[in-house]
Design an enzyme around this catalytic site. Structure first.
Site, PDB file in Angstrom:
ATOM      1  N   GLU A 299      41.407  26.785  35.509  1.00 57.82           N
ATOM      2  CA  GLU A 299      40.844  26.724  36.857  1.00 57.82           C
ATOM      3  C   GLU A 299      41.818  26.054  37.833  1.00 57.82           C
ATOM      4  O   GLU A 299      41.817  26.364  39.029  1.00 57.82           O
ATOM      5  CB  GLU A 299      39.514  25.966  36.808  1.00 57.82           C
ATOM      6  CG  GLU A 299      38.689  26.088  38.063  1.00 57.82           C
ATOM      7  CD  GLU A 299      38.132  27.497  38.297  1.00 57.82           C
ATOM      8  OE1 GLU A 299      38.229  28.370  37.404  1.00 57.82           O
ATOM      9  OE2 GLU A 299      37.615  27.733  39.406  1.00 57.82           O
TER      10      GLU A 299
ATOM     11  N   HIS B 285      42.016  33.821  43.944  1.00 47.38           N
ATOM     12  CA  HIS B 285      41.564  32.923  42.876  1.00 47.38           C
ATOM     13  C   HIS B 285      41.781  33.576  41.487  1.00 47.38           C
ATOM     14  O   HIS B 285      42.405  32.982  40.605  1.00 47.38           O
ATOM     15  CB  HIS B 285      40.074  32.619  43.109  1.00 47.38           C
ATOM     16  CG  HIS B 285      39.436  31.765  42.076  1.00 47.38           C
ATOM     17  ND1 HIS B 285      39.198  30.424  42.264  1.00 47.38           N
ATOM     18  CD2 HIS B 285      38.983  32.047  40.835  1.00 47.38           C
ATOM     19  CE1 HIS B 285      38.630  29.919  41.181  1.00 47.38           C
ATOM     20  NE2 HIS B 285      38.484  30.895  40.302  1.00 47.38           N
ATOM     21  N   GLU B 286      41.295  34.781  41.349  1.00 45.32           N
ATOM     22  CA  GLU B 286      41.446  35.466  40.060  1.00 45.32           C
ATOM     23  C   GLU B 286      42.912  35.773  39.759  1.00 45.32           C
ATOM     24  O   GLU B 286      43.343  35.752  38.608  1.00 45.32           O
ATOM     25  CB  GLU B 286      40.591  36.739  39.998  1.00 45.32           C
ATOM     26  CG  GLU B 286      39.090  36.523  40.179  1.00 45.32           C
ATOM     27  CD  GLU B 286      38.491  35.514  39.198  1.00 45.32           C
ATOM     28  OE1 GLU B 286      39.043  35.331  38.092  1.00 45.32           O
ATOM     29  OE2 GLU B 286      37.470  34.881  39.553  1.00 45.32           O
TER      30      GLU B 286
ATOM     31  N   HIS C  97      44.286  32.803  38.042  1.00 44.50           N
ATOM     32  CA  HIS C  97      43.995  32.838  36.596  1.00 44.50           C
ATOM     33  C   HIS C  97      44.978  33.781  35.890  1.00 44.50           C
ATOM     34  O   HIS C  97      45.506  33.474  34.820  1.00 44.50           O
ATOM     35  CB  HIS C  97      42.569  33.333  36.352  1.00 44.50           C
ATOM     36  CG  HIS C  97      41.499  32.306  36.586  1.00 44.50           C
ATOM     37  ND1 HIS C  97      41.469  31.109  35.912  1.00 44.50           N
ATOM     38  CD2 HIS C  97      40.415  32.293  37.395  1.00 44.50           C
ATOM     39  CE1 HIS C  97      40.401  30.404  36.305  1.00 44.50           C
ATOM     40  NE2 HIS C  97      39.752  31.095  37.213  1.00 44.50           N
TER      41      HIS C  97
END
Lengths: 503, 503
Positions: B297, B267-268, B271
């Site tokens: 997001e 997820h990060e 980003h």
């Protein structure tokens, strides 16, 4: 409260607000720089340079705002107490200097330094002075221009020296350095001629970085480093940075030699004790900031040399070292003491140099940077001049620039005039340690017993807690009863090395 | 070049200089915040709060300077190209908002957030909501005051939402969230009623943090994270931060459950890909900055859910996981796929929630923060309201506030209006992934073969490289052919969970 008093109080509060903002921007810059040297990924430089440059410009604009100038003018004519007068004096000194230098030059210096730091790191790695030379040239040129803006009529090197040592006149500093050199040169000659055989290989072997790190952490525990207010990391050129709330240390690991790194850590610990001893409640004002570089260096040298290289410390710490590195075998305290104090004129690297020849490394850098700034030496000639002088002062010639003129980070920061403060720090350290010995009963025994509280208290009380309250020489005089002088160091070195080398 | 053109060009350059300085101060703040969450020693907070507060004030002063207002006015009437118009539009939006809020309020919010972050961390640790409550109260009050300054006549929550999502109207966002909820609630009901028995314990056991870290690094290698422009660290609430030159990831380790941390890292990473895909040469301008939170997001969700939870990814990555954790034994790809996609309405923790119930966690927070800001809910009542709604939406009641209303960092940052952007990000992720599948031949096979270049290129080309060139809905329409809508996510979820649970 009279109207005048109320107006003065309001102006003083306004001054503290403005100064607090400037100080916080400066601390933010320090953190960005710590990150650049410790944690930043390698491709981060272009953005980091621009961030540092923007913060430098902001700092400069805040410092040179008309409102600050007016406030200082108002307060200089007002009825202030001693601490308030000291704050106004220190802010004015900074403001006056900054006001003379245009913002865009400040921004260019900051950007150039940030790029140069990366270039220096790569050049040192590749032993390629030519790759660093254009950066050094640019910085010399920019700093000369800087000095000219501050005062076109004075020696630009003197002007730059004052950036690091603003309230110890260069003349006084030079007298001290001359006295020091006049005493050290013959002492080193005597040592060279002596046939004493010191236990220089007491710590021979290979020492894993992680074991070294554990040992350093034990040393810092012993000396009283408060981990909740600090941290230890690796950096190519060890430094310390921070605030009374967060004073960080960096170190390096040389697998062939663990004691240099240990003493370097103790050195940086000394710097951190100063930062940590500054009064919390004066954070963001000159009374919560360290008194310039020679005093900062006096704290690191005191812990590195007067504590970390003493027999008493090794009586305490040797068993811990032996436990960390069982391979070193059966080392006596005397052998350890000899190993950490042996004089080696053949060592090329300043940060590994012994206490005596160190000062000759400083003289060499001082002469080269002074001549560069005065335009009497070309950047292209630095490697040769460096190597020639190493040969003439220390009798050895570096085979690579990585071990020669590329070894120090300072010039890549645009820091010219910084090096002399190292030797000044050593002489002040000797003065302070003498005074502490007079004031603290049984100091040597306390070090042997790892009781460092009284020494921390004495240093905080006589040095740290004052921040910039007093100017350099006054601070030293109040702490020791003497002006800044080389005498204490010379006495200390003569006695110590006389005993070690049977002179 | 005519005089008018030359004057416009000069004004535009001046604008970029000013905007660059503001942007660099903002990036410096981000680094200070990264450090506070990752590397800062615990006692550092008071000084760090004041540094962040000073930088916020500086940023605010730069943004609200009369000269910037005048420059924007001049450029709004000038003949600009599309990119220049976008820059002026984005800077004006920021400037207008900032000009309405007084500096001292900005400084108070920053200082209060910084103190609250430490208080939140301690309160969560001690499961002591009362210790955090005064900080939350102060932040709610300060942010309400903030909203009132921006526009006293509008719903303060709407005003705060625009801080994170300035160019997607709250009405549009609410429609999307309503459609999403209307589809997710019955789907979760069906899943609850299904008797499918998924392999939820495929990764049961104990997993050492250092082995998890190695696995994450392998996953990041595989996905194409450029380490020379990033780093991976631990933080209590994982986040990513940085620039196109230095985009950092943080993660967390749960020794009883390694897959949550792995997916959080992916997820990060998502980003970070956005930050890394911004154009280097537009650094410091709106064209080099990410388009707000829902789009940010969407990148993290795309990588976490559409890649990281896909069968194709697990066909590729499962052997690496099994090698890292031999104790998990003989797990099939299907079992791994089931384990990472199982729906668990009983999970109390948002960051561990599955893709479906996640949106109900968001609705709950959205309602509570909206009511807090509107003054319709007292801070003291937050724990009870939280627990009641968890019970009514998900059928489970937290036993501690640490697992309830103290679980998220956001409110301690004073971030009210932020949570909805998570669900918006998910729906945009589904839209973008659909479009990428249409454009990239054999995307699933490429994921199976760990060939991520085309997907990176597609995302950079359609999203990253534009920075803030287009407003949110236009950016999505250009990339996908549709407005922002929940449809793609609903279709994706219906198909995926229908297959998994035999609905």
């Amino acid at each position: 409260m009279s109207d005048t008093t109320a107006a003065t109080a309001a102006a003083y509060d306004d001054l503290l607000d403005r100064v607090g903002r400037i100080s916080n921007v400066a601390h933010a810059k320090e953190l960005l720089s710590w990150d650049q040297q410790v944690t930043m990924p390698e491709a981060g430089t272009p953005a980091r340079s621009r961030q540092l440059s923007a913060l430098s410009a902001v700092e400069h604009d805040l410092l040179t705002a008309d409102e600050l100038d007016h406030l200082l003018g108002e307060l200089e004519g007002a009825d202030l107490d001693g601490d308030q007068r000291a704050v106004v004096r220190e802010v004015r000194r900074e403001q006056e200097r900054a006001a003379r230098v245009p913002t865009d030059l400040v921004e260019r210096i900051s950007a150039a330094s940030s790029e140069a730091l990366t270039a220096w790191r790569e050049a040192r790695e590749a032993d390629d002075f030519d790759a660093f030379a254009p950066h050094l040239e640019e910085l010399v040129e920019l700093k000369r221009r800087y000095a000219e803006h501050v005062d076109p009529d004075r020696d630009p090197y003197e002007v730059l020296f004052e950036e690091y040592e603003p309230c110890l006149p260069l003349g006084h500093a030079e007298d001290v350095l001359t006295d020091l050199r006049d005493a050290v040169v013959p002492l080193v000659d005597e040592i060279r001629a002596s046939d004493a055989d010191l236990a220089t290989d007491a710590f021979a072997g290979t020492f894993a970085a992680d074991a070294q790190e554990s040992l350093m952490r034990e040393a810092l525990d012993l000396l009283g480093y408060p981990w909740e207010r600090g941290r230890l990391d690796e950096a190519p050129h060890p430094f310390s940075t921070g605030t009374a709330f967060d004073a960080r240390i960096t170190t390096r690991y040389d697998e062939s030699e663990p004691i240099g790194g240990l003493l370097s850590t103790i050195h940086e610990f000394g710097h951190a004790t100063y930062t940590l001893g500054l009064p919390d409640d004066a954070y963001g004002t000159p009374l919560g900031e360290a008194r310039d570089l020679s005093i900062h260096e006096s704290q690191s040298r005191l812990w590195e040399n007067h504590v970390g290289r003493s027999t008493a410390f090794w009586e305490q710490f040797l068993p811990t070292v032996v436990e960390a590195f069982p391979d070193v075998g059966d080392v006596s305290v005397r052998e350890a003491y000899e190993a950490v104090n042996a004089v080696d004129p053949s060592n090329l690297i300043r940060v590994e140099a012994d206490e005596l020849t160190y000062h000759l490394h400083i003289v060499l850098r001082f002469e080269i940077e002074r001549d560069l700034i005065r335009g009497e030496l070309a950047v292209a000639d630095v490697p040769e001049v460096w190597n020639d002088r190493m040969e003439s002062y220390l009798g050895i010639r570096p085979e690579t620039d990585a071990e020669g003129c590329l070894q120090d980070v300072h010039w890549s920061h645009g820091a010219f005039g910084y090096f002399p403060t190292y030797s000044l720090g050593s002489v002040v350290a000797a003065q302070l340690y003498d005074a502490a010995e007079r004031d603290i009963e049984g100091l040597e025994g306390r070090i042997r017993a790892a009781e460092f509280d009284r020494l921390h208290e004495w240093l905080t009380d006589n040095v740290h807690r004052h921040g910039k309250r007093y100017e350099t020489n006054e601070l030293v005089r109040r702490a020791t009863g003497e002006d800044v002088t080389a005498d204490a160091f010379v006495d200390y070195a003569t006695a110590k090395y006389g005993e070690l080398y049977g002179l």
